[in-house]
Motif scaffolding. Sequence first.
Motif, short mmCIF file in Angstrom:
data_model
loop_
_atom_site.label_atom_id
_atom_site.label_comp_id
_atom_site.label_asym_id
_atom_site.label_seq_id
_atom_site.Cartn_x
_atom_site.Cartn_y
_atom_site.Cartn_z
N LYS A 13 0.64 -1.10 -0.10
CA LYS A 13 0.01 -0.01 -0.02
C LYS A 13 0.74 1.48 -0.03
O LYS A 13 1.27 1.49 1.19
CB LYS A 13 -0.62 0.04 1.17
CG LYS A 13 -1.78 1.06 1.00
CD LYS A 13 -3.10 0.63 2.42
CE LYS A 13 -3.88 1.74 2.69
NZ LYS A 13 -5.16 0.94 3.13
N CYS A 14 0.66 1.69 -1.25
CA CYS A 14 1.29 3.70 -0.88
C CYS A 14 1.10 3.84 0.06
O CYS A 14 0.19 4.51 0.48
CB CYS A 14 1.26 3.63 -2.06
SG CYS A 14 1.64 5.52 -2.11
N ASN A 15 1.80 4.86 0.82
CA ASN A 15 1.88 5.26 1.48
C ASN A 15 0.94 6.78 1.32
O ASN A 15 0.99 7.46 2.35
CB ASN A 15 3.30 5.65 2.29
CG ASN A 15 4.17 4.89 3.38
OD1 ASN A 15 3.44 3.63 3.64
ND2 ASN A 15 5.01 5.68 4.33
N ILE A 16 1.51 7.56 0.39
CA ILE A 16 0.92 8.80 -0.01
C ILE A 16 -0.74 8.75 -1.23
O ILE A 16 -1.77 8.77 -0.09
CB ILE A 16 1.80 9.43 -0.85
CG1 ILE A 16 2.63 9.98 -0.15
CG2 ILE A 16 0.87 10.29 -1.34
CD1 ILE A 16 3.69 9.91 -0.83
N CYS A 17 -0.69 7.80 -2.14
CA CYS A 17 -1.91 7.22 -2.60
C CYS A 17 -3.13 6.17 -1.86
O CYS A 17 -4.49 6.02 -2.28
CB CYS A 17 -2.31 7.74 -4.20
SG CYS A 17 -1.01 5.70 -4.94
N GLY A 18 -2.20 5.06 -0.81
CA GLY A 18 -2.97 4.13 -0.36
C GLY A 18 -3.50 3.14 -1.75
O GLY A 18 -3.61 2.12 -1.38
N ILE A 69 7.18 4.06 -1.57
CA ILE A 69 5.39 4.86 -2.08
C ILE A 69 5.57 4.30 -3.47
O ILE A 69 6.57 4.08 -4.36
CB ILE A 69 5.37 6.21 -2.22
CG1 ILE A 69 7.06 7.04 -2.42
CG2 ILE A 69 5.19 7.26 -0.16
CD1 ILE A 69 7.15 8.54 -2.49
N CYS A 70 4.45 4.17 -3.91
CA CYS A 70 4.03 4.32 -5.54
C CYS A 70 5.11 5.02 -6.54
O CYS A 70 5.44 5.91 -6.61
CB CYS A 70 2.90 3.60 -6.38
SG CYS A 70 2.22 5.01 -6.48
N SER A 71 4.88 4.44 -7.76
CA SER A 71 6.15 4.92 -9.02
C SER A 71 5.76 6.57 -9.32
O SER A 71 6.14 7.40 -9.26
CB SER A 71 6.34 4.66 -9.94
OG SER A 71 5.71 4.16 -10.93
N ASN A 72 3.71 6.50 -9.25
CA ASN A 72 3.16 7.73 -9.12
C ASN A 72 3.16 8.31 -8.88
O ASN A 72 3.77 9.93 -9.07
CB ASN A 72 2.13 7.38 -9.83
CG ASN A 72 1.12 8.13 -10.72
OD1 ASN A 72 1.31 9.34 -11.47
ND2 ASN A 72 0.28 8.73 -9.94
N CYS A 73 3.43 8.68 -7.85
CA CYS A 73 3.51 9.47 -6.30
C CYS A 73 4.94 9.57 -6.49
O CYS A 73 5.38 11.02 -6.26
CB CYS A 73 2.96 8.90 -4.79
SG CYS A 73 1.19 8.47 -4.66
N ASN A 74 5.76 8.71 -6.45
CA ASN A 74 7.05 9.05 -5.92
C ASN A 74 7.28 9.98 -7.43
O ASN A 74 8.28 11.02 -7.43
CB ASN A 74 8.11 8.09 -6.58
CG ASN A 74 9.68 7.78 -5.98
OD1 ASN A 74 9.40 9.17 -6.03
ND2 ASN A 74 9.79 6.84 -5.54
ZN LIG Z 1 1.16 6.29 -4.70
#
Ligand SMILES: [Zn+2]
Length: 272
Positions: A13-18, A69-74
């Motif tokens: 689970k991405c810490n930003i977008c979940g 975090i996922c690559s999109n958020c990163n």
């Molecule tokens: Zn994310």
Amino acid sequence: MHYLKFKREQTGKCNICGKIEKLTWDHVPPKGGQAFNDIEQESIFQYLAGSNGERRYQFSQNGVKYRTICSNCNNALLGAKADPVLNELAADVMLMIKTRLTLPQATIHVKTKPALICKSLLGHMLSATGDFGMSKIDDRYREYVLDEAMIIPKGIKVFYWIYPYMSLKVIRDIAMPRYRGEWSDFSRGGVGMFSILKYPPVGYLATDLNEYEGLHELTQYCGSSLDDEAEIPFRLDVIQPEYWPEAGEDNFVMGGEGLGNGVSARPRSKRK
Ligand SMILES: [Zn+2]
């Protein structure tokens, strides 16, 4: 002994977008903004407890990083727009400090895009919790970082000061008294919640308090769009100690769950 947990499973689970995504490495501070990469790091627990007993360090040749975090958020959310502004501010302030002999004034002004600085800071603070943060503070940070239309965070203020030290501190979710001093001061104002990110040449803290120790507030300069520019002031006549604000006899700290993955890092000493 507390062990640092920087690395989660490859997917999570991405810490930003979940979202459940492949997790990517997030550098704190963002890549290009570090003054040093070859580091020794210890947990914030160990750092705050002081030097009693043997201290354990982990080593890294490319700075403090979290796979959270996922690559999109990163890349898209933070890396494309917000992180370069944060790195540029660090470089500009560094240059101003180096040339301060020619600048007699106690305050310097540096042009930046404050809202993007806040997005970057709170995004990396989310990343630095290790696991997906469940606290109300994480919710507020996420709401702000994910909503492009939200220029000023709700219920959070970001403050900043000159930090002329070769070390990095990432501290999430600590409670500290509103007023430093003695017990009578502590009881006067209750406590606030703080997250802190310090590395040369600027220290930042996010808090639910409206003011703290006379620091300049960054959030007041956010303006009305992400790209709004402001000349933000830095005081050069008041330089706080390296350990400020988390330590000192005029203060106390209570840590929540987020504290667990906080880090204190410095350039690796040659002896080790
Ligand atoms: Zn994310």
